[in-house]
Write an enzyme that holds these catalytic residues in place. Sequence first.
Site, PDB file in Angstrom:
ATOM      1  CB  SER A  78      -0.938   0.001   1.201  1.00 35.16           C
ATOM      2  OG  SER A  78      -0.189  -0.020   2.389  1.00 35.16           O
ATOM      3  CG  HIS A  98      -4.195  -1.592  -0.475  1.00 34.61           C
ATOM      4  ND1 HIS A  98      -4.742  -0.322  -0.576  1.00 34.61           N
ATOM      5  CD2 HIS A  98      -3.737  -1.698   0.787  1.00 34.61           C
ATOM      6  CE1 HIS A  98      -4.600   0.306   0.570  1.00 34.61           C
ATOM      7  NE2 HIS A  98      -4.002  -0.506   1.421  1.00 34.61           N
ATOM      8  CE  LYS A 108      -7.172  -0.593   2.930  1.00 36.97           C
ATOM      9  NZ  LYS A 108      -6.546  -1.654   3.733  1.00 36.97           N
TER      10      LYS A 108
END
Length: 397
Positions: free
Chosen positions: A182, A210, A241
């Site tokens: 990330s 991610h 996310k």
Amino acid sequence: MNTEFTIHLKQTLSTLEQQGLYKKERYIEGPQSNKIRVNNTEVLNFCANNYLGLSSHPSLIQAAHEGLDQFGYGLSSVRFICGTQTIHKKLESSIAKFLGMDDAILFSSCFDANGGVFEALLGEEDAIISDELNHASIIDGIRLCKAKRFRYTNRNLESLEQNLKDASSARFKLIVTDGAFSMDGTLAPIDKICDLAQKYGALVMVDDSHATGFMGENGRGCHEHYNCLDRVDIITSTLGKALGGSAGGFVASSQTVVDMLRQKARPYLFSNTLTPPVVNASIKALELVSDSNIGGKLRAQLKANTQKFRTEMTKAGFHIYEGIHPVVPVILGEAELSQKFATEMLNEGIYVVGFFFPVVPKGKARIRVQLSASHTNEDIEKALQAFIKIGKKLSVI
Ligand SMILES: *Cc1c(COP(=O)(O)O)cnc(C)c1O
């Protein structure tokens, strides 16, 4: 409160401030989006994990309302007592199907998923071989497990192979890596990691927080991107996310692994179940990302936005790490410069954040830009212009 204790804490806090390492929070006066309100001003947001722009999507808000109306607000229970509703099972099977796994198990967060997964599956006869840049929750999860610990250089296959050799006496070996890192926007070479795992008889676990929802042709994640759909043994990821950005995490794996986690994973056994609005909206989020007309279009937009931003920033003379991920680290060097840069950017109407030691190595402070499918061409142009203006003003370019 004990006075000396308070003084001790105050001293530690002021040291953090003096070193420029104190984190201050800004207050957002409305929902998450490409445009947000901060200090009564509308600014463009370039630092959310809102990769597909689903965080305030009308369909998810509606699904959350429906979850609330039909299944209530809370369950007042952990899963195995009286905290499992039909929608929890539906979400777990949707996740498993999406990722190409037998089953999945929900946790309150991916932090908790990583906190529970190792200790429940491995013992002192075993070995965990972990990338040095893995997420804090993986590091903590490994600490809670009695398996022997090995750490390899970030994304470095020679280092991984050496560690596999060093761990050869272990009963079972588990390689664990973030799918996408990330802070750098780089990807773990999942295909080559799987090759090494095969060669040394190791298991592979990927934390795809991610990547889930947008990496790979159908957004399944890094295992899809690297053509390893049936080669990764365990996937952990977050609902916080790309998949709506609310809360929740999960482990997806074989039926046997998930069955074991339901019996043994401590954050699953001893922490409350996910709340119905979140569960129902997450089911909807997976429906949207699985729909090629909706998810496919959002992924194409995200990809185009990422390419445009990366190309133009490189052309402008900024130092960014190469790659294809929507995390774009703009390397600046010193911590202070990164903070100053971020403040100047906010004055230009662009919300970005400086990252510095200990989150990234000393001398590698940066602005981490995150693109979203919700950014318009105009948004990206504005961000580029602001970067160039401030970059020149602060003598970065
Ligand atoms: C964000 C993140 C987590 C934590 O996810 P939460 O659901 O917010 O707890 C775990 N691992 C990685 C790699 C992450 O990026």
